[in-house]
Design an enzyme around this catalytic site. Structure first.
Site, PDB file in Angstrom:
ATOM      1  N   LYS A 117     -46.629  23.231  52.665  1.00 17.83           N
ATOM      2  CA  LYS A 117     -46.239  24.230  53.672  1.00 17.83           C
ATOM      3  C   LYS A 117     -47.393  24.428  54.638  1.00 17.83           C
ATOM      4  CE  LYS A 117     -44.931  29.112  54.089  1.00 17.83           C
ATOM      5  NZ  LYS A 117     -44.769  30.398  53.386  1.00 17.83           N
ATOM      6  N   CYS A 139     -52.397  39.070  49.700  1.00 18.18           N
ATOM      7  CA  CYS A 139     -51.631  38.496  48.598  1.00 18.18           C
ATOM      8  C   CYS A 139     -52.202  38.816  47.225  1.00 18.18           C
ATOM      9  CB  CYS A 139     -51.535  36.978  48.786  1.00 18.18           C
ATOM     10  SG  CYS A 139     -50.804  36.498  50.360  1.00 18.18           S
ATOM     11  N   CYS A 171     -47.912  40.057  49.189  1.00 15.27           N
ATOM     12  CA  CYS A 171     -48.209  40.455  50.572  1.00 15.27           C
ATOM     13  C   CYS A 171     -47.133  41.328  51.198  1.00 15.27           C
ATOM     14  CB  CYS A 171     -48.499  39.232  51.437  1.00 15.27           C
ATOM     15  SG  CYS A 171     -47.108  38.085  51.606  1.00 15.27           S
ATOM     16  N   ARG A 185     -44.125  36.764  59.574  1.00 15.07           N
ATOM     17  CA  ARG A 185     -44.794  38.033  59.318  1.00 15.07           C
ATOM     18  C   ARG A 185     -44.067  39.199  59.958  1.00 15.07           C
ATOM     19  NH1 ARG A 185     -50.902  35.430  59.627  1.00 15.07           N
ATOM     20  NH2 ARG A 185     -50.688  34.341  57.620  1.00 15.07           N
ATOM     21  N   LYS A 210     -50.618  24.947  50.507  1.00 15.77           N
ATOM     22  CA  LYS A 210     -50.209  25.940  51.502  1.00 15.77           C
ATOM     23  C   LYS A 210     -51.391  26.205  52.426  1.00 15.77           C
ATOM     24  CE  LYS A 210     -48.485  30.662  52.056  1.00 15.77           C
ATOM     25  NZ  LYS A 210     -48.089  31.911  51.356  1.00 15.77           N
ATOM     26  N   GLU A 228     -55.372  20.415  44.844  1.00 19.60           N
ATOM     27  CA  GLU A 228     -54.536  21.583  44.560  1.00 19.60           C
ATOM     28  C   GLU A 228     -53.265  21.162  43.810  1.00 19.60           C
ATOM     29  OE1 GLU A 228     -54.980  24.699  44.821  1.00 19.60           O
ATOM     30  OE2 GLU A 228     -56.227  25.234  46.551  1.00 19.60           O
ATOM     31  N   ARG A 265     -56.132  35.215  55.944  1.00 20.43           N
ATOM     32  CA  ARG A 265     -55.906  34.665  54.604  1.00 20.43           C
ATOM     33  C   ARG A 265     -56.649  33.354  54.384  1.00 20.43           C
ATOM     34  NH1 ARG A 265     -49.795  36.443  55.357  1.00 20.43           N
ATOM     35  NH2 ARG A 265     -49.954  38.541  54.521  1.00 20.43           N
TER      36      ARG A 265
END
Length: 329
Positions: free
Chosen positions: A252, A134, A126, A209, A199, A237, A221
């Site tokens: 995160k 990304c 990104c 950003r 995430k 995940e 995203r």
């Protein structure tokens, strides 16, 4: 006088009377050795450039990176987490895996000047793509499988430059397995992968950003980062990343996701990192600057809470300050 609770025989305040007693019975400990400091390295600047939305945080010029990392090492911080800001961006983020890319140069410089510092690198396109997403874009969609080869090339270039750990943050399906296979084939079986496993598509990333120049030029995203409402999915995940070869898993953001941190800690035995992200940092800084909170007390409380929830390592912009506070006692 007695009650069902055992009072006055049981008095919980007995071990809270002074700091010596409190420290002896303290269950959760915060140490500098648990901290990792994120750093932004920018091309074509000659002095540190302030980030308006993150007071105290700067973009570092390549020439000063070694000196700053040496200062961090003296504070007892064991690792830095590198993010690059290139001057040139394109559709496929080619500077992300260029031999003379900004991060590749930064890694070599740090390892030459402060070899004992652990260098972790963010593996994501990104910051290097003209569109700010990304992965590879086709007809407005982020393509999963077509992005994996570029991410593997990026990770490989970081390791060749001397990175100790690579950390894929892109949230493409299967990327941990592709990175593991690529690194192993190239003779880098010893390099750990720190996977951004859970995430979330969070509003807390805003200041980052600005810092990394990575805002998407269209859309968002949410098609690849996780829905903040989902907890069970986070465990899926994590399991997938472990099955693909992750050595460390990450949650995160941190503060709004302590339940996820705790669930992951109860779910698996791998080392667990959490990222105390830019928005969390900036909120505390802003409140402290306005005199609404006591910064040191709140920061230590937050980071101790993350440890209490189950985090083994803390990626935080507060790392230098916390390390200094811990030295002071």
């Amino acid at each position: 006088m007695t009650t069902m609770t055992g009072f006055p025989i049981v008095r919980m305040r007995r071990t809270r009377q002074n700091e010596v007693l409190r420290s002896l019975v303290r269950e959760t400990h915060l140490q500098a050795s648990q901290l990792i400091y994120p750093m932004f390295i920018a091309e074509d600047i000659n002095e540190p450039r302030a980030i308006a939305s993150m007071p105290g945080i700067v973009q570092w010029p390549l020439e000063l990176v070694g000196r700053e990392v040496e200062r961090l090492a003296k504070l007892g911080i064991p690792g830095v987490f590198l993010f690059g800001i290139p001057t040139e961006k394109d559709e496929v983020g080619s500077q992300a895996y260029a031999e003379q890319g900004i991060i590749q140069q930064a890694i070599r410089r740090i390892k030459a000047e402060v070899p004992e510092m652990l260098v972790i690198t963010d593996v994501c396109l990104c910051e290097y793509t003209s569109h700010g997403h990304c992965g590879v874009i086709h007809n407005g969609d982020v393509l999963n499988d077509e992005s994996l080869d570029l991410l593997a090339r990026m990770a490989s270039s970081h390791v060749e430059a001397g990175a100790d750990i690579v950390a894929p943050s892109d949230m493409m399906d299967g990327r941990v397995g592709v990175l593991r296979h690529t690194l192993d084939e190239q003779g880098h079986k010893q390099i750990p992968i720190m996977a951004y496993s859970a995430k979330f598509a969070s509003g807390f990333y805003g200041p980052f950003r600005e810092a990394a120049g990575s805002a998407p030029q269209f859309g968002d995203r949410r098609s690849y980062q996780m829905d903040p409402a989902n907890a069970r999915e986070a465990l899926r995940e994590v399991d997938l990343d472990i099955s693909e070869g992750a050595d460390i898993v990450m949650v995160k953001p941190a503060m709004a996701y302590m339940d996820i941190i705790h669930r992951v800690r109860e779910h698996c035995d791998l080392p667990l990192a959490v990222y105390n992200v830019s928005g969390e940092y900036s909120m505390i800084k802003a409140a402290a600057q306005n005199g609404w909170i006591e910064e040191r007390r709140v920061v230590m409380e937050v980071l101790t809470g993350l440890r209490r929830a189950g985090a083994d390592m803390l990626i935080t912009y507060f790392a230098p300050e916390v390390s200094q506070w811990l030295k002071e006692g």
